[in-house]
Design an enzyme around this catalytic site. Structure first.
Site, mmCIF file in Angstrom:
data_model
loop_
_atom_site.group_PDB
_atom_site.id
_atom_site.type_symbol
_atom_site.label_atom_id
_atom_site.label_comp_id
_atom_site.label_asym_id
_atom_site.label_seq_id
_atom_site.Cartn_x
_atom_site.Cartn_y
_atom_site.Cartn_z
ATOM 1 N N LYS A 93 0.859 -1.187 0.000
ATOM 2 C CA LYS A 93 0.000 0.000 0.000
ATOM 3 C C LYS A 93 0.893 1.233 0.000
ATOM 4 O O LYS A 93 1.688 1.434 0.912
ATOM 5 C CB LYS A 93 -0.896 -0.006 1.234
ATOM 6 C CG LYS A 93 -1.796 1.214 1.321
ATOM 7 C CD LYS A 93 -2.697 1.170 2.546
ATOM 8 C CE LYS A 93 -3.568 2.404 2.609
ATOM 9 N NZ LYS A 93 -4.413 2.409 3.813
ATOM 10 N N LYS B 36 -2.193 -1.467 -3.798
ATOM 11 C CA LYS B 36 -3.051 -0.292 -3.720
ATOM 12 C C LYS B 36 -2.232 0.980 -3.807
ATOM 13 O O LYS B 36 -1.226 1.071 -3.114
ATOM 14 C CB LYS B 36 -3.799 -0.344 -2.376
ATOM 15 C CG LYS B 36 -4.695 0.823 -2.111
ATOM 16 C CD LYS B 36 -5.247 0.729 -0.724
ATOM 17 C CE LYS B 36 -6.038 1.995 -0.483
ATOM 18 N NZ LYS B 36 -6.381 2.187 0.880
HETATM 19 C C1 PBG Z 1 -7.364 3.396 5.573
HETATM 20 C C2 PBG Z 1 -7.672 3.274 4.140
HETATM 21 C C3 PBG Z 1 -7.491 4.228 3.124
HETATM 22 C C4 PBG Z 1 -8.005 3.673 1.967
HETATM 23 C C5 PBG Z 1 -8.459 2.408 2.295
HETATM 24 N N1 PBG Z 1 -8.213 2.168 3.626
HETATM 25 C C6 PBG Z 1 -7.002 5.618 3.162
HETATM 26 C C7 PBG Z 1 -5.646 5.940 3.552
HETATM 27 O O1 PBG Z 1 -4.778 5.098 3.775
HETATM 28 O O2 PBG Z 1 -5.431 7.134 3.699
HETATM 29 C C8 PBG Z 1 -8.061 4.367 0.629
HETATM 30 C C9 PBG Z 1 -9.138 3.909 -0.271
HETATM 31 C C10 PBG Z 1 -9.440 4.805 -1.397
HETATM 32 O O3 PBG Z 1 -8.807 5.854 -1.641
HETATM 33 O O4 PBG Z 1 -10.376 4.446 -2.118
HETATM 34 N N2 PBG Z 1 -6.066 3.187 5.949
HETATM 35 ZN ZN ZN Z 2 -5.782 3.880 8.077
#
Ligand code: PBG
Ligand code: ZN
Length: 331
Positions: A199, A252
């Site tokens: 991520k 992601k």
């Molecule tokens: C929480 C989380 C996030 C997303 C999914 N889980 C946001 C982040 O890490 O700031 C992003 C999902 C999206 O942008 O569709 N940690």
């Molecule tokens: Zn988070």
């Protein structure tokens, strides 16, 4: 074989031929829809940067779940907007929190729908970080190992409420192992973990943070989410998560990281999920609203590209729209 003996256009002549030689197929079975569950009743609050998406209270999620199941979409992933937030994100493990209640409600009306929960602290902490923060001589950092204990508790409340799968998204070190241990110790050894393994710290999460009300009040997430420059690091993250017990590994965002999806597909024989994130959705919707692109065609091409890169499943805000196109053909 060379031209004129070989003419690639022969196999592109008709729709039927093109279908027959298609190497990649997008199916409704590949789609997982993210849902934002709000505290309260009769809440349907539009998310302005994500047209077609809402914060929904549990009573309204029920109708939504029926529709999702009827469209043949196999899974949803839940994010919560709690009543209260504090420094420790205490509401994350409230057995009566919006996510926990939504799991029960959905399982009642759509028992076959795979209910996945996002396990993270950022929706529940007052400062918006994905873990507990510590302040050492004015420098604010997220305390990795203390956060693990909270993630274990949060994941357990999801499993106890009936979640089919948990998906830790915080990017703390060791969280997959910690959650696996916690689940196993309470008799949930059959609940799979979908790890947000690679991520990245991404500007594409902007609209999501409006949706989940989870923008960090200070600083950013770069001390725990990955740097966009790195590929080898993604391999190390995936290796660790698999060693700790991940059943599915996620990349992601999806589109700016298709190379990462492909490399993980080539290097590991594990199911791969890709998260087609909020910003990727909003860009297409915005250009469509301006009349600059054919939104439906761009959506289908985008989802197919993620599949072609190697994803076995796609978390996407387009899930319902794509399911309709897959069932009834293009407009
Ligand atoms: C929480 C989380 C996030 C997303 C999914 N889980 C946001 C982040 O890490 O700031 C992003 C999902 C999206 O942008 O569709 N940690
Ligand atoms: Zn988070």
């Amino acid at each position: 074989m060379n031209f004129p003996d070989y003419r690639p256009r022969r196999l592109r002549k008709t729709e039927t031929l093109r279908r027959m030689v298609a190497e990649t197929v997008l199916s409704v079975d590949d789609l997982i829809l993210p849902l934002f569950v709000a505290y309260g009743t009769n809440v349907k609050k539009p998310i302005s940067s994500m047209p077609g998406h809402f914060q929904l209270s549990v009573d309204l999620i029920i109708e939504e779940a029926r529709e999702i199941e009827a469209l043949g979409i196999p899974g949803v992933i839940l994010f919560g907007i709690p009543e209260t937030k504090d420094e420790l994100g205490s509401s994350a493990n409230d057995p009566k929190g919006p996510v926990q209640e939504a799991i029960r409600a959905i399982k009642k009306v759509a028992p076959k729908l795979c209910v996945i929960t996002d396990v993270c602290m950022c929706e529940y902490t007052s400062h918006g970080h994905c873990g507990i923060i510590k302040n050492e001589a004015g420098i604010v950092t997220v305390d990795n190992d203390k956060t693990l204990e909270l993630l274990q508790k949060e994941a357990l409340t999801h499993a106890e409420a009936g979640a089919d799968m948990v998906a830790p998204s915080d990017m703390m070190d060791g969280r997959v192992g910690a959650i696996r241990t916690a689940l196993d110790s309470k008799g949930f050894s059959d609940i799979p973990i979908m790890a947000y393994a690679a991520k990245y710290a991404s500007a594409y999460y902007g609209p999501f943070r409006e949706a989940a009300e989870s923008t960090p009040s200070s600083g950013d997430r770069r001390s725990y989410q990955m740097d966009a420059a790195n590929t080898d690091e993604a391999i190390r993250e995936v290796s660790l998560d698999i060693a700790e017990g991940a059943d599915i590994v996620m990349v992601k965002p999806a589109l700016p990281y298709l190379d990462i999806i492909r490399r993980i597909k080539d290097d590991f024989d594990y199911p791969i999920a890709a998260y087609n994130v909020s910003g990727e959705y909003s860009m297409i919707k915005a250009a469509e609203e301006k009349g600059w692109i054919d939104g439906e065609r761009v959506m289908m091409e985008t989802l197919l590209s993620i599949k072609r890169a190697g994803a076995d499943m796609i978390l996407t805000y387009f899930a319902k729209d794509a399911a309709r196109v897959l069932a009834h053909g293009r407009k």
